[in-house]
Design a protein around this motif. Structure first.
Motif, mmCIF file in Angstrom:
data_model
loop_
_atom_site.group_PDB
_atom_site.id
_atom_site.type_symbol
_atom_site.label_atom_id
_atom_site.label_comp_id
_atom_site.label_asym_id
_atom_site.label_seq_id
_atom_site.Cartn_x
_atom_site.Cartn_y
_atom_site.Cartn_z
ATOM 1 N N MET A 103 0.822 -1.214 0.000
ATOM 2 C CA MET A 103 0.000 0.000 0.000
ATOM 3 C C MET A 103 0.855 1.262 0.000
ATOM 4 S SD MET A 103 -3.089 -0.868 -0.482
ATOM 5 C CE MET A 103 -4.277 0.415 -0.065
ATOM 6 N N SER A 104 2.022 1.242 0.666
ATOM 7 C CA SER A 104 2.847 2.460 0.676
ATOM 8 C C SER A 104 3.406 2.732 -0.724
ATOM 9 C CB SER A 104 3.966 2.361 1.726
ATOM 10 O OG SER A 104 4.962 1.464 1.298
ATOM 11 N N ILE A 105 3.730 1.683 -1.466
ATOM 12 C CA ILE A 105 4.193 1.856 -2.852
ATOM 13 C C ILE A 105 3.062 2.420 -3.705
ATOM 14 C CG2 ILE A 105 4.949 0.598 -4.917
ATOM 15 C CD1 ILE A 105 6.406 -1.373 -2.954
ATOM 16 N N MET A 106 1.855 1.911 -3.462
ATOM 17 C CA MET A 106 0.680 2.378 -4.222
ATOM 18 C C MET A 106 0.395 3.847 -3.904
ATOM 19 S SD MET A 106 -2.938 0.378 -4.541
ATOM 20 C CE MET A 106 -4.436 1.131 -5.139
ATOM 21 N N GLU A 107 0.530 4.211 -2.629
ATOM 22 C CA GLU A 107 0.182 5.578 -2.222
ATOM 23 C C GLU A 107 1.142 6.607 -2.818
ATOM 24 O OE1 GLU A 107 -0.275 4.994 2.004
ATOM 25 O OE2 GLU A 107 -2.232 4.036 1.642
ATOM 26 N N ARG A 108 2.378 6.207 -3.133
ATOM 27 C CA ARG A 108 3.277 7.196 -3.753
ATOM 28 C C ARG A 108 3.342 7.036 -5.282
ATOM 29 N NH1 ARG A 108 7.563 3.841 -0.995
ATOM 30 N NH2 ARG A 108 8.911 3.102 -2.667
ATOM 31 N N GLY A 109 2.292 6.462 -5.856
ATOM 32 C CA GLY A 109 2.143 6.514 -7.322
ATOM 33 C C GLY A 109 2.657 5.288 -8.047
ATOM 34 N N GLY A 110 3.188 4.313 -7.310
ATOM 35 C CA GLY A 110 3.612 3.059 -7.935
ATOM 36 C C GLY A 110 2.438 2.103 -7.964
ATOM 37 N N GLY A 111 2.750 0.852 -7.851
ATOM 38 C CA GLY A 111 1.689 -0.157 -7.781
ATOM 39 C C GLY A 111 0.837 -0.176 -9.031
ATOM 40 N N ILE A 112 -0.475 -0.250 -8.821
ATOM 41 C CA ILE A 112 -1.401 -0.384 -9.942
ATOM 42 C C ILE A 112 -1.205 0.761 -10.945
ATOM 43 C CG2 ILE A 112 -3.860 -0.304 -10.539
ATOM 44 C CD1 ILE A 112 -4.337 -1.829 -7.838
ATOM 45 N N GLN A 113 -1.006 2.000 -10.432
ATOM 46 C CA GLN A 113 -0.861 3.150 -11.342
ATOM 47 C C GLN A 113 0.329 2.966 -12.288
ATOM 48 O OE1 GLN A 113 -3.045 5.968 -11.569
ATOM 49 N NE2 GLN A 113 -1.862 6.264 -13.458
ATOM 50 N N SER A 114 1.358 2.333 -11.814
ATOM 51 C CA SER A 114 2.533 2.119 -12.660
ATOM 52 C C SER A 114 2.185 1.188 -13.831
ATOM 53 C CB SER A 114 3.664 1.586 -11.771
ATOM 54 O OG SER A 114 4.444 0.681 -12.450
ATOM 55 N N ALA A 188 -8.533 0.942 -8.982
ATOM 56 C CA ALA A 188 -7.870 1.989 -8.199
ATOM 57 C C ALA A 188 -8.458 3.318 -8.645
ATOM 58 C CB ALA A 188 -6.363 1.973 -8.467
ATOM 59 N N VAL A 189 -8.229 4.343 -7.861
ATOM 60 C CA VAL A 189 -8.617 5.682 -8.295
ATOM 61 C C VAL A 189 -7.448 6.217 -9.125
ATOM 62 C CG1 VAL A 189 -9.281 7.996 -7.565
ATOM 63 C CG2 VAL A 189 -9.993 6.006 -6.205
ATOM 64 N N PRO A 190 -7.679 6.549 -10.426
ATOM 65 C CA PRO A 190 -6.548 6.982 -11.257
ATOM 66 C C PRO A 190 -5.990 8.320 -10.783
ATOM 67 C CG PRO A 190 -8.622 7.326 -12.420
ATOM 68 C CD PRO A 190 -8.961 6.578 -11.163
ATOM 69 N N LYS A 191 -4.743 8.590 -11.162
ATOM 70 C CA LYS A 191 -4.080 9.811 -10.662
ATOM 71 C C LYS A 191 -4.850 11.072 -11.056
ATOM 72 C CE LYS A 191 -0.567 10.117 -14.409
ATOM 73 N NZ LYS A 191 -0.781 8.952 -15.262
ATOM 74 N N GLU A 192 -5.540 11.018 -12.219
ATOM 75 C CA GLU A 192 -6.311 12.188 -12.663
ATOM 76 C C GLU A 192 -7.436 12.527 -11.674
ATOM 77 O OE1 GLU A 192 -5.947 9.383 -14.436
ATOM 78 O OE2 GLU A 192 -4.665 9.910 -16.122
ATOM 79 N N TYR A 193 -7.845 11.546 -10.877
ATOM 80 C CA TYR A 193 -8.973 11.734 -9.937
ATOM 81 C C TYR A 193 -8.535 11.650 -8.486
ATOM 82 C CZ TYR A 193 -12.451 11.662 -13.673
ATOM 83 O OH TYR A 193 -13.219 11.974 -14.773
ATOM 84 N N LYS A 194 -7.243 11.832 -8.243
ATOM 85 C CA LYS A 194 -6.728 11.727 -6.868
ATOM 86 C C LYS A 194 -7.502 12.665 -5.933
ATOM 87 C CE LYS A 194 -2.124 11.425 -4.635
ATOM 88 N NZ LYS A 194 -2.462 10.900 -3.440
ATOM 89 N N GLY A 195 -8.016 12.127 -4.849
ATOM 90 C CA GLY A 195 -8.784 12.932 -3.891
ATOM 91 C C GLY A 195 -10.224 13.164 -4.317
#
Ligand SMILES: [Zn+2]
Length: 416
Positions: A103-114, A188-195
């Motif tokens: 989850m920490s990797i995912m929260e800083r933009g890695g993981g699924i988003q990568s 996942a929530v894509p980076k374009e929709y973060k928050g």
């Protein structure tokens, strides 16, 4: 291609039925010591004692396989995979070895988003070609049905491209396996929709669900703290159900959130992962008949505790096992290792494990009417082991003892 075949001299073992086997029923396999199976045009005409085998008309159209006294089982169903993806994530694997969490990797933009970033740049044809490499290896391990999810697009065009890749594979007349598509835009929530999770849920409901209708049998969601929490999940899944999709959930994987209870409330076909399911969640799923799809390779890879398989089975629930093949949390499609982990660490018996990988896997993709057991009228999805005793399966830790694989009556893999 010939898909009429007579198999003789088999030690046949199979669960029976056209729905998931629950609780204590999971342990009962029907075994015939000297069995024959007659397959006409890809469908089982007869499966039973060789001495009672009916005569076939026009025997010349049948090929003949002498099983040589070896164990014969239904083909395996891998009911949870992320088979279509761009790129690889070996760097994250190393970070996790050094102590980073998934989850920490995912929260800083890695993981699924990568993987999303990589998948958005690939063509459907390239994605399908890459997936075929895995499919060929799955077939060799006895898999005859595989579920494949989208979910590395997180925008309408790329989700459609992933489903297009799945359709190319599924509709290939030479395809070895049956492939079932699941829409996982809510991975996942894509980076374009973060928050702005609720706005992304709105987009999925208003734009993606209508666009993918008819291209996927299931709708799935990653119900998890800080991803799609219970309220967002309920809203999305209700809309999906109304649009005609059958439901699946990634539930209670990282923390106890109530995904299992939600799956029961909404009548989902399966809830998957369940490493941190609550006792109430187990009970609710058992009562509602939601298949618990457990993924021991993921727990193994992430060094997490295994899902409570015994608790599910002893509560009367139906358990399925699947690999969760994906480029992040579990880069393995190994059926032999899944079997070994289920028996060694989840305390499932080998009979329960076989049921979980056959009829219950079939039920988890809503295909228990067609596959998952060796019975008249079902598709001829059959595997022959290199041993006379199916109890050898977990003993071969991580090694493949499947010799011949027959998918809808066609021999699709031969390992000798
Ligand atoms: Zn998954």
């Amino acid at each position: 291609m010939n898909n009429s075949v007579i198999i003789t001299n088999a030690v046949m073992s199979t669960p029976l039925g056209r729905s998931a086997r629950k609780g204590a029923d999971m342990a009962s396999l029907h075994t015939v010591e000297k069995a024959a199976i007659v397959v006409t045009d890809g469908v089982i005409d007869y499966a039973g004692p060789q001495s009672d085998m009916p005569a076939v008309t026009d025997e010349s159209r049948y090929s003949h396989i002498d099983a040589g006294g070896c164990a014969v089982l239904p083909g395996f169903v891998d009911s949870h995979t992320h088979l279509i993806f761009g790129g690889y994530r070996p760097d994250e694997f190393e970070w996790r070895l050094k102590g980073d969490s998934y989850m920490s990797i995912m929260e800083r933009g890695g993981g699924i988003q990568s993987t999303v970033n990589a998948t958005r740049t690939e063509s459907a044809e390239a994605l399908a070609r890459k997936a075929q490499w895995f499919i060929d290896r799955m077939a060799a391990m006895g898999v005859t049905t595989v579920e494949a999810k989208s979910g590395y697009g997180l925008d309408t065009a790329t989700e459609l491209k992933m489903l297009d890749a799945i359709d190319r594979l599924a509709s290939d007349p030479n395809q070895k396996l049956r492939i079932v598509a699941t829409f996982l835009g809510a991975h996942a929530v894509p980076k374009e929709y973060k928050g702005r999770t609720a706005e992304y849920v709105d987009l999925m409901i208003s734009e993606m669900l209508p666009a993918v209708k008819g291209k996927a049998r299931f709708c799935d969601i990653f119900t998890e703290k800080n991803v799609f929490e219970i309220e967002d999940s309920r809203r999305f899944l209700k809309a999906a159900r109304e649009a005609g999709f059958k439901l699946k959930l990634h539930a209670d994987e990282i923390v106890t959130l109530g995904g299992a209870e939600l799956a029961a409330e909404l009548g989902a076909v399966s809830a998957d992962h369940l490493l941190h399911v609550s006792d109430q969640g187990v009970e609710d799923m058992a009562a509602a008949g939601v298949v618990a799809t457990l993924l021991p390779l993921t727990a193994f890879t992430l060094k997490e505790p295994y899902a409570p398989a015994r608790k599910f089975i002893d509560s009367g629930a139906a358990v399925a096992l699947a690999t969760d093949l994906n480029p992040g949390s579990c880069f393995s499609g190994s059926i032999p290792l899944t079997i070994a982990l289920a028996c060694i660490y989840m305390n499932m018996t080998i009979e329960e494990t076989i049921t979980a990988l056959t009829i219950n896997g079939a039920a988890a993709v809503d295909l228990a009417e067609r596959t998952g057991s060796l019975e008249q009228g079902k598709d001829a999805d059959i595997i022959i082991l290199n041993t006379d005793n199916y109890r050898m399966l977990p003993y071969y830790v991580g090694m493949n003892c499947v010799r011949t694989v027959i998918s809808r009556g066609r021999v699709v893999a031969k390992n000798d």
